[in-house]
Write a protein that holds these residues in place. Structure first.
Motif, mmCIF file in Angstrom:
data_model
loop_
_atom_site.group_PDB
_atom_site.id
_atom_site.type_symbol
_atom_site.label_atom_id
_atom_site.label_comp_id
_atom_site.label_asym_id
_atom_site.label_seq_id
_atom_site.Cartn_x
_atom_site.Cartn_y
_atom_site.Cartn_z
ATOM 1 N N ASN A 174 3.003 -9.311 -11.999
ATOM 2 C CA ASN A 174 3.167 -8.591 -13.261
ATOM 3 C C ASN A 174 1.970 -7.691 -13.554
ATOM 4 O O ASN A 174 2.121 -6.589 -14.069
ATOM 5 N N LYS A 175 0.767 -8.152 -13.226
ATOM 6 C CA LYS A 175 -0.435 -7.376 -13.513
ATOM 7 C C LYS A 175 -0.601 -6.166 -12.600
ATOM 8 O O LYS A 175 -1.142 -5.147 -13.002
ATOM 9 N N GLY A 183 2.068 -0.011 -7.648
ATOM 10 C CA GLY A 183 2.851 0.261 -6.434
ATOM 11 C C GLY A 183 3.360 -1.032 -5.826
ATOM 12 O O GLY A 183 3.248 -2.110 -6.412
ATOM 13 N N ASP A 184 3.944 -0.919 -4.638
ATOM 14 C CA ASP A 184 4.495 -2.094 -3.956
ATOM 15 C C ASP A 184 3.381 -3.064 -3.535
ATOM 16 O O ASP A 184 2.369 -2.658 -2.980
ATOM 17 N N ILE A 185 3.608 -4.345 -3.809
ATOM 18 C CA ILE A 185 2.662 -5.384 -3.393
ATOM 19 C C ILE A 185 3.088 -5.862 -2.016
ATOM 20 O O ILE A 185 4.219 -6.296 -1.827
ATOM 21 N N GLN A 186 2.190 -5.760 -1.071
ATOM 22 C CA GLN A 186 2.502 -6.136 0.295
ATOM 23 C C GLN A 186 2.319 -7.632 0.556
ATOM 24 O O GLN A 186 3.069 -8.234 1.289
ATOM 25 N N GLU A 187 1.288 -8.209 -0.035
ATOM 26 C CA GLU A 187 1.001 -9.625 0.243
ATOM 27 C C GLU A 187 0.117 -10.208 -0.846
ATOM 28 O O GLU A 187 -0.745 -9.527 -1.394
ATOM 29 N N ILE A 188 0.362 -11.485 -1.181
ATOM 30 C CA ILE A 188 -0.487 -12.210 -2.109
ATOM 31 C C ILE A 188 -0.904 -13.493 -1.388
ATOM 32 O O ILE A 188 -0.063 -14.237 -0.909
ATOM 33 N N LYS A 189 -2.217 -13.696 -1.284
ATOM 34 C CA LYS A 189 -2.736 -14.908 -0.614
ATOM 35 C C LYS A 189 -3.330 -15.842 -1.621
ATOM 36 O O LYS A 189 -3.898 -15.476 -2.571
#
Length: 108
Positions: free
Chosen positions: A96-97, A102-108
């Motif tokens: 959300n933040k 833009g597009d989020i590719q990855e969240i670790k």
């Protein structure tokens, strides 16, 4: 921490990723090993300020000593603790933040 004995020093560890920012980790040195033992017993796993992540309080080991050395009965009592408080952010909140960038590719 001072509720459990005389604290001699506290050394905050800065983030390696964000220069000057607190990493959520520190060393706490008591004047007596018995005070450190009380702090571990009472603060390890304790919630802090209503956050979902509790404190992790363990005995600090000298450099180059294996982590499993804490299990060894021959290790003398220690007065120095390693404290970790890492605040985590749920993936949905991160999305959300940052989604408007833009597009989020990855969240670790």
């Amino acid at each position: 921490f001072s509720s459990y004995g005389m604290v001699e020093t506290v050394r905050l560890i800065n983030s390696k990723v964000i220069p000057g920012a607190f990493s959520g980790r520190c060393f706490v040195k008591y004047d007596r090993a018995s005070s450190a033992a009380l702090a571990v017993e009472n603060l390890d796993g304790a919630p802090i300020d209503g956050e979902s992540q509790p404190l992790k309080v363990t005995y600090a080991l000298p450099k180059n000593q294996p982590k499993d050395a804490l299990m060894d009965a021959e290790v003398p009592p220690r007065s120095r603790l390693f404290v970790t408080y890492l605040k985590t952010t749920p993936e949905e909140e991160l999305t959300n933040k940052f989604a408007h960038f833009g597009d989020i590719q990855e969240i670790k």
